[in-house]
Design a protein around this motif. Structure first.
Motif, PDB file in Angstrom:
ATOM      1  N   MET A 121       0.930  -1.157  -0.035  1.00 31.16           N
ATOM      2  CA  MET A 121       0.007   0.076   0.166  1.00 31.16           C
ATOM      3  C   MET A 121       0.819   1.316  -0.160  1.00 31.16           C
ATOM      4  O   MET A 121       0.296   2.205  -0.238  1.00 31.16           O
ATOM      5  N   MET A 122       2.279   0.888   0.349  1.00 35.36           N
ATOM      6  CA  MET A 122       2.981   2.260   0.248  1.00 35.36           C
ATOM      7  C   MET A 122       3.982   2.475  -1.130  1.00 35.36           C
ATOM      8  O   MET A 122       5.007   3.309  -1.148  1.00 35.36           O
ATOM      9  N   LEU A 123       3.787   1.460  -1.988  1.00 34.98           N
ATOM     10  CA  LEU A 123       4.725   1.438  -3.268  1.00 34.98           C
ATOM     11  C   LEU A 123       4.177   2.736  -3.673  1.00 34.98           C
ATOM     12  O   LEU A 123       5.121   3.316  -4.650  1.00 34.98           O
ATOM     13  N   ASP A 124       3.197   3.543  -3.535  1.00 32.41           N
ATOM     14  CA  ASP A 124       2.954   4.762  -4.210  1.00 32.41           C
ATOM     15  C   ASP A 124       3.213   6.369  -3.186  1.00 32.41           C
ATOM     16  O   ASP A 124       2.752   7.225  -3.332  1.00 32.41           O
ATOM     17  N   SER A 125       3.850   5.715  -2.272  1.00 31.14           N
ATOM     18  CA  SER A 125       4.261   6.483  -1.123  1.00 31.14           C
ATOM     19  C   SER A 125       4.688   8.215  -1.609  1.00 31.14           C
ATOM     20  O   SER A 125       5.464   8.107  -2.666  1.00 31.14           O
TER      21      SER A 125
ATOM     22  N   ILE B 193       1.899   9.066   2.818  1.00 28.56           N
ATOM     23  CA  ILE B 193       2.861   8.082   2.807  1.00 28.56           C
ATOM     24  C   ILE B 193       2.371   6.843   2.798  1.00 28.56           C
ATOM     25  O   ILE B 193       2.928   5.952   2.253  1.00 28.56           O
ATOM     26  N   ARG B 194       1.044   6.721   3.437  1.00 26.15           N
ATOM     27  CA  ARG B 194       0.448   5.216   3.411  1.00 26.15           C
ATOM     28  C   ARG B 194      -0.935   5.582   2.933  1.00 26.15           C
ATOM     29  O   ARG B 194      -1.359   6.897   2.809  1.00 26.15           O
ATOM     30  N   THR B 195      -1.673   4.614   2.513  1.00 22.05           N
ATOM     31  CA  THR B 195      -3.016   5.003   1.872  1.00 22.05           C
ATOM     32  C   THR B 195      -4.114   4.288   2.695  1.00 22.05           C
ATOM     33  O   THR B 195      -5.307   4.624   2.307  1.00 22.05           O
ATOM     34  N   LYS B 196      -3.877   3.469   3.484  1.00 22.79           N
ATOM     35  CA  LYS B 196      -4.916   2.436   4.203  1.00 22.79           C
ATOM     36  C   LYS B 196      -4.755   2.573   5.627  1.00 22.79           C
ATOM     37  O   LYS B 196      -3.722   2.742   6.212  1.00 22.79           O
ATOM     38  N   THR B 197      -5.711   2.195   6.257  1.00 21.78           N
ATOM     39  CA  THR B 197      -5.951   2.046   7.798  1.00 21.78           C
ATOM     40  C   THR B 197      -5.145   0.848   8.381  1.00 21.78           C
ATOM     41  O   THR B 197      -5.285  -0.213   7.375  1.00 21.78           O
ATOM     42  N   ASN B 198      -5.019   0.710   9.405  1.00 23.57           N
ATOM     43  CA  ASN B 198      -4.399  -0.673  10.039  1.00 23.57           C
ATOM     44  C   ASN B 198      -5.631  -1.684   9.728  1.00 23.57           C
ATOM     45  O   ASN B 198      -5.315  -2.822   9.399  1.00 23.57           O
ATOM     46  N   GLU B 199      -6.862  -1.411   9.994  1.00 29.29           N
ATOM     47  CA  GLU B 199      -8.045  -2.362   9.988  1.00 29.29           C
ATOM     48  C   GLU B 199      -8.200  -2.721   8.641  1.00 29.29           C
ATOM     49  O   GLU B 199      -8.330  -3.953   8.217  1.00 29.29           O
TER      50      GLU B 199
END
Ligand SMILES: [Fe+2]
Ligand SMILES: [Fe+2]
Lengths: 321, 268
Positions: free
Chosen positions: A151-155, A232-238
């Motif tokens: 999910m951070m590949l596009d950071s 930096i990231r795009t999704k939540t932990n959950e």
């Protein structure tokens, strides 16, 4: 050049706005670009933690490298653990570039690790008492890492995004290596199946914890929210944890293994996996360096650091000439 | 010479040589793998583990050649033999230092560098000599291995020269390690009791010639870095090529075969 001069004359607030506009347009920030201190600190926290986790993450598997049960497995696990050290090296270099303007370097990273100021992933504080654990780590821990790293590949931070691209490509092989160990055990003798089920029982709560708490409520910090704001990231932990369940729960069941949570199921109405939550206080304890193997693994690193002080001095002396 | 036409004494010589080549790489690679995560810096951890992985690959190529010669399945050759069936030199089985790879490893980097460097030089010479080997599968394997070996040799040579010419402490630790390795390194340079048959079958050049090449190279390196050359290395604790070993080998074998031995018939 004109633009550069103008940029220097902007107020802090205007610079900040300019920066946010850039990341909102999807532009990548590079190491030498202007960035808010807050963004820099978020990156350092995230990337140093990721880098040191790769390095500490080599240690549980290290326990099984010399013992791997065939020449083929020996070669595969050696290659895998070497990759992990390589990931650590790559990421620490990204972190070091960010720390340089603060007058900090690799030495500070290591000292922070020894003083437990720099944390590493909860999973690498845990015991790996059998070969089944070596398989479980490569299959599910690496599997979980792929989900959270992809999910951070596009950071928004270019150097991190590029490092992750290389890392994720290798992680896929790691998960395949893990799956191959798991399949061999699952199709093996009753003892081998038991080895596998026991390992799953041990690793399940750690895998739930791997993605972090649902919201700031559980730990009282909001790094995840801030990292989303800065793209930096795009999704939540959950969201990540749910993805993990969707990908792996059916596979685990297909192997005839039992997940040590009788409540886990997919709720069609909510389109969500329902599962038994873990004790987040325990998570806090573990990542603070009080997990079952934290002391041993930190001792390994610290001991090698101390025993090799003369080597670092000798290399520094050669460089000075 | 090939599998079908070779005479019994030629086969015997070939098998002996293959065990020496395989076990040297296998055991030293095992010792190297214990270093994982403990090298002086992260960059070296990556490089060292890559070298150990290559060496394990080399061992497994030799084990496969033994398998083809009817010595049994390569995994059981690697994991189930008794210590006295191993043909590695004693210096290669020696522990890395006090402690174990799991608890309190006080490993000695000077010993690691010296042992690996001296071995890399010997291995290079051996592989170059195998280019004339009369057994084609071994000749071909040696060619492949040589390509990787070149980088290993450069790696260790750089470490050796850097440390031995640096601080007083580094120099002291390195000369201590050299003395320690010298006592037993002769074991690497011998072809063992079947040496005459090995040479007669044109598998590799004469033992004395290979040893001389190693001595010449080391003497030149010692001179370059300003060390006194101690003459021929010894074989104080016995000849591994005859199956003579220390308890360090027993320890190594019980670790590396622990899981496999739990059920050699199972798929792992
Ligand atoms: Fe990794
Ligand atoms: Fe991985």
């Amino acid at each position: 050049m004109q633009a550069g001069v103008q940029f220097d004359q902007l107020t802090e607030e205007e610079k900040h706005q300019h920066f946010m506009d850039r990341i909102n347009r999807g532009e990548k920030i590079e190491a030498d670009d202007w960035m808010p201190e807050d963004y820099r600190m978020s990156l350092i926290r995230l990337i140093a933690m990721h880098g040191i986790s790769e390095i500490m993450g080599a240690l549980p598997e290290k326990e099984w490298v010399p013992k791997a049960p065939s020449l083929h497995r020996k070669l595969a696990i050696m290659a895998k653990v070497q990759d992990e050290m390589g990931h650590g090296q790559l990421l620490l270099r990204v972190a070091e570039d960010l720390m340089a303007p603060l007058g900090k370097n690799r030495e500070d990273i290591m000292q922070d690790l020894f003083a437990k100021r720099l944390k590493f992933h909860n999973v690498f504080h845990m015991e790996a008492p059998t070969w089944g654990d070596a398989g479980m780590i490569a299959w599910l821990v690496d599997g979980a890492a792929i989900i959270s790293q992809s999910m951070m590949l596009d950071s928004s931070y270019g150097p991190y995004a590029r490092a992750l691209k290389r890392i994720c490509a290798e992680e896929v092989f790691h998960a395949q290596h893990g799956e191959s160990i798991i399949l061999a055990l699952a199709e093996g003798t009753p003892e081998q199946r038991k080895l596998l089920q026991d390992a799953l029982n041990r690793w399940w709560p750690s895998l739930i914890m791997f993605f972090g708490p649902k919201s700031a409520k559980e730990t009282g910090n909001s790094h995840a929210d801030k990292n989303i704001m800065y793209k930096i990231r795009t999704k939540t932990n959950e969201e990540l944890r749910q993805e993990f369940f969707t990908k792996y729960v059916p596979r685990i069941w297909a192997l005839g293994l039992t997940i040590p949570d009788e409540t886990i199921h997919f709720d069609e109405e909510q389109q969500l996996w329902i599962y038994k939550d873990v004790d987040w206080n325990e998570f806090k304890q573990i990542v603070s360096g009080n997990g079952p193997r934290s002391a041993n693994r930190l001792d390994l690193r610290k001991r090698s650091y101390d025993n090799n002080a003369w080597v670092r001095e000798a290399l520094a002396a050669k460089k000075a000439i | 010479m090939n599998k079908e036409t070779m005479k019994p004494e030629e086969r015997q010589a070939l098998v002996e040589l293959l065990y020496q080549l395989a076990d040297d790489d296998f055991i030293l690679s095992f010792r190297g793998s214990e270093w994982l995560g403990l090298a002086p810096h992260i960059e070296e951890d990556v490089a060292f583990s890559s070298i150990n992985q290559d060496m394990m690959g080399h061992a497994s190529m030799y084990f496969r050649l033994l398998e083809e010669l009817g010595e049994g399945d390569s995994d059981s050759i690697a994991h189930l033999r008794k210590p006295e069936q191993f043909r590695n030199a004693i210096i290669l089985e020696e522990v890395n230092g006090p402690g174990t790879y799991l608890e309190k490893p006080d490993y000695d980097w000077a010993f690691a560098v010296v042992r690996n460097y001296f071995y890399a030089v010997a291995k290079q010479i051996r592989l170059e000599s195998l280019r004339i080997c009369s057994y084609e599968p071994l000749r071909e394997a040696a060619k492949k291995i040589l390509m990787e070996q070149y980088y290993h040799l450069m790696h260790w040579e750089l470490w050796f020269k850097q440390l031995v010419t640096s601080t007083d402490e580094a120099k002291k630790r390195m000369t201590d390690a050299i003395q320690k390795v010298w006592k037993d390194f002769g074991g690497v340079l011998t072809l063992g009791p079947y040496y005459a048959d090995i040479v007669k079958a044109n598998l590799i050049e004469d033992e004395a010639l290979l040893k001389k090449r190693w001595m010449n190279k080391m003497e030149a390196v010692f001179k370059e870095v300003g060390l006194d050359f101690p003459g021929a290395p010894r074989m104080e604790r016995g000849n591994g090529r005859k199956g003579e070993h220390t308890s360090d080998l027993e320890g190594a074998l019980s670790t590396l075969s622990e899981v496999y031995r739990a059920n050699p018939a199972a798929g792992w």
